[in-house]
Design an enzyme around this catalytic site. Structure first.
Site, PDB file in Angstrom:
ATOM      1  N   GLY A  48       0.808  -1.216   0.000  1.00 46.15           N
ATOM      2  CA  GLY A  48       0.000   0.000   0.000  1.00 46.15           C
ATOM      3  C   GLY A  48       0.840   1.265   0.000  1.00 46.15           C
TER       4      GLY A  48
ATOM      5  N   ASN B 154      -8.466   3.300   8.360  1.00 48.65           N
ATOM      6  CA  ASN B 154      -7.936   2.132   9.065  1.00 48.65           C
ATOM      7  C   ASN B 154      -8.061   2.229  10.574  1.00 48.65           C
ATOM      8  OD1 ASN B 154      -5.929   4.194   8.169  1.00 48.65           O
ATOM      9  ND2 ASN B 154      -4.635   3.144   9.658  1.00 48.65           N
TER      10      ASN B 154
ATOM     11  N   GLN C  93      -7.781  -0.836   2.919  1.00 52.60           N
ATOM     12  CA  GLN C  93      -8.629  -1.527   3.900  1.00 52.60           C
ATOM     13  C   GLN C  93      -9.903  -2.109   3.276  1.00 52.60           C
ATOM     14  OE1 GLN C  93      -7.977  -2.296   7.033  1.00 52.60           O
ATOM     15  NE2 GLN C  93      -6.103  -1.123   7.331  1.00 52.60           N
TER      16      GLN C  93
ATOM     17  N   SER D  38      -3.241  -3.669  -0.839  1.00 54.29           N
ATOM     18  CA  SER D  38      -2.139  -4.377  -0.192  1.00 54.29           C
ATOM     19  C   SER D  38      -2.595  -5.762   0.253  1.00 54.29           C
ATOM     20  CB  SER D  38      -1.692  -3.555   1.028  1.00 54.29           C
ATOM     21  OG  SER D  38      -0.654  -4.215   1.688  1.00 54.29           O
TER      22      SER D  38
ATOM     23  N   HIS E  39      -1.509  -8.003   2.429  1.00 53.50           N
ATOM     24  CA  HIS E  39      -1.511  -8.514   3.809  1.00 53.50           C
ATOM     25  C   HIS E  39      -2.728  -8.057   4.602  1.00 53.50           C
ATOM     26  CE1 HIS E  39       0.120  -5.023   6.298  1.00 53.50           C
ATOM     27  NE2 HIS E  39       0.437  -4.596   5.090  1.00 53.50           N
TER      28      HIS E  39
ATOM     29  N   THR F  30      12.907  -7.093 -10.120  1.00 52.94           N
ATOM     30  CA  THR F  30      12.393  -8.447 -10.370  1.00 52.94           C
ATOM     31  C   THR F  30      11.136  -8.678  -9.539  1.00 52.94           C
ATOM     32  OG1 THR F  30      14.626  -9.200 -10.819  1.00 52.94           O
ATOM     33  CG2 THR F  30      13.002 -10.907 -10.283  1.00 52.94           C
TER      34      THR F  30
ATOM     35  N   CYS G 174       1.675   1.337  14.696  1.00 53.52           N
ATOM     36  CA  CYS G 174       2.596   2.417  14.355  1.00 53.52           C
ATOM     37  C   CYS G 174       3.939   1.812  14.032  1.00 53.52           C
ATOM     38  CB  CYS G 174       2.692   3.432  15.475  1.00 53.52           C
ATOM     39  SG  CYS G 174       3.462   2.789  16.920  1.00 53.52           S
TER      40      CYS G 174
HETATM   41  N1  PLP Z   1      -3.093   2.639   3.675  1.00 59.14           N
HETATM   42  C1  PLP Z   1      -3.873   2.181   4.669  1.00 59.14           C
HETATM   43  C2  PLP Z   1      -5.268   2.690   4.817  1.00 59.14           C
HETATM   44  C3  PLP Z   1      -3.381   1.212   5.550  1.00 59.14           C
HETATM   45  O1  PLP Z   1      -4.161   0.759   6.534  1.00 59.14           O
HETATM   46  C4  PLP Z   1      -2.053   0.746   5.371  1.00 59.14           C
HETATM   47  C5  PLP Z   1      -1.472  -0.240   6.312  1.00 59.14           C
HETATM   48  O2  PLP Z   1      -1.525  -0.060   7.519  1.00 59.14           O
HETATM   49  C6  PLP Z   1      -1.285   1.260   4.316  1.00 59.14           C
HETATM   50  C7  PLP Z   1      -1.840   2.203   3.491  1.00 59.14           C
HETATM   51  C8  PLP Z   1       0.118   0.788   4.069  1.00 59.14           C
HETATM   52  O3  PLP Z   1       0.105  -0.464   3.449  1.00 59.14           O
HETATM   53  P1  PLP Z   1       1.413  -1.394   3.455  1.00 59.14           P
HETATM   54  O4  PLP Z   1       1.570  -1.902   4.839  1.00 59.14           O
HETATM   55  O5  PLP Z   1       1.095  -2.488   2.478  1.00 59.14           O
HETATM   56  O6  PLP Z   1       2.552  -0.557   2.975  1.00 59.14           O
END
Ligand code: PLP
Length: 397
Positions: free
Chosen positions: A81, A163, A191, A211, A213, A249, A340
């Protein structure tokens, strides 16, 4: 570690921090294993090993494109993300002539800091929308800003869901406004991808970040949807990977895992959503029954938000500061707001500040996945009761 590793079976802990990250699903691990074991070729190589992994990457791209109604040429794999947000925002300024960015104070730091960084290098005006007590950006103000001057040089960057407190943006309304005034729209959908249906044909955006994960896929991989009209240069210079858009890559096992996790999420989206919504409602009810003056940030009781997040505002108590720590010791993982970067508990959050949350109260974010159970909720309630209640309801007058 065996292929059968599966967090909820292995661990006796209760994991309620799914907005920070989610455990990998067994099916996702199984999809990734052959790539880890066997398919090691570089997708840029023209020999058989390379062609094999190229096929895996391109079939993952097809599957992601299908999931969001995009064409395969509009999906670019990234490291997650943060990179997707940085690419969209910084390249829009550098390559598309954007000179004004309209955003909100409740965006993720990957957006807030990317905007601040690019504005130090280019003459970019930053406008931040007012947000209401639930974190909703003021769309009338957005329209007023868009009407003010040259919207064609404007990027609107608003997150689809917050988030920390789960506020869900009316993305269709924002998309319609941006189209009406000719502004570019970027949405941080980290999210919401895999949790809500998203279709970039029905709801056009210039850029959309995701993202893996956050939806039971692996860490360090995500994607950026870039609408075909927006020709940007690479954010990461290097080889010609990702059709010259991102050098480096490809993270082949990550990409395969991302696509598998997204496919599973799309297949089971309604079931998971209903299940998690029920679980969250149950948690809300148990909290209300247990603690006087419990409050919630955002609008979880209206059920019109990001259903995976419950931001709980505990009434003032001397025990509050150690609540999260006591929960952790009791085997319960939650979060003080958002995860954090330092790993230490944050004492203030820009989101809670923006909604003017009462600093005397303590906010804890519990965030759910379909792997959580009502029994876990009961356990959490009983621990919270043990930790907090000697000071309130249980104390004889
Ligand atoms: N944007 C939001 C709303 C998120 O909750 C997060 C992760 O906490 C991110 C961006 C960042 O994503 P990543 O951990 O894949 O860099």
């Amino acid at each position: 570690m065996s292929a059968k590793f599966f967090y909820s079976r292995m661990s006796r802990r209760i994991y309620l921090d799914n907005a920070a990250t989610t455990p990998l699903l067994e099916e996702v691990i199984e999809a990734m294993l052959p790539v880890l074991y066997e398919h090691f070729g570089n997708p840029s190589s023209i020999h058989a090993e390379g062609r094999r992994t190229r096929t895996l990457v391109e079939s993952a791209r097809k599957s992601v494109a299908r999931a969001i109604g995009a064409s395969t040429a509009e999906v670019f794999f990234t490291s997650g993300g943060t990179e997707s947000n940085n690419t969209a925002i910084k390249c829009a300024v550098r390559d598309l002539g954007v000179r004004r960015i309209i955003s909100s104070p409740t965006e993720h730091h990957a957006v807030l800091h990317a905007i601040e960084a690019i504005a130090r290098e280019y003459p970019v005006e930053i406008l931040r929308l007012r947000v209401d007590a639930h974190g909703q950006p003021d769309l009338a103000q957005l329209e007023a800003f868009l009407a003010q001057s040259d919207a064609s040089r404007t990027l609107v960057s608003l997150m689809h869901a917050n988030n920390e407190i789960g506020t869900l943006l009316d993305l269709s309304a924002v998309s319609a406004l941006c189209q009406q005034y000719g502004a570019l729209l970027h949405t941080d959908a980290v999210q919401t991808v895999a949790h809500f249906p998203i279709n970039v044909q029905q709801t056009p955006v210039a850029f959309l970040s995701a993202s893996a994960h956050k939806f039971h896929g692996p860490k360090g991989v995500g994607f950026l949807y870039i609408n075909a009209d927006n020709l940007i240069r690479p954010f990461m210079d290097g080889g010609g990977q990702e059709r010259n858009m991102r050098g480096g890559t490809e993270n082949v096992y990550g990409i395969v895992g991302l696509a598998k996790a997204l496919e599973l999420a799309i297949t089971h989206m309604d079931d998971r959503k209903q299940y998690i919504q029920r679980l969250r409602r149950y948690f809300i009810k148990r909290l209300r029954d247990t603690i006087d003056d419990i409050q919630f940030n955002g609008t979880p009781e209206a059920d019109n938000d990001l259903y995976t997040v419950l931001s709980v505002s505990f009434p003032p108590s001397p025990k509050n500061e150690l609540l999260l720590l006591h929960l952790d010791i009791a085997g319960i993982s939650a979060s003080g707001g958002s995860a954090c970067s330092s790993g230490a508990e944050q004492h203030s959050s820009h989101v809670l500040e923006a909604i003017q949350a009462d600093p005397q109260r303590k906010t804890i974010r519990f965030s759910f996945s379909h792997l959580n159970t009502p029994e876990e909720v009961d356990e959490v309630i009983s621990k919270i009761r043990e930790i907090l209640l000697p000071l309130s309801r249980n104390v004889p007058a």
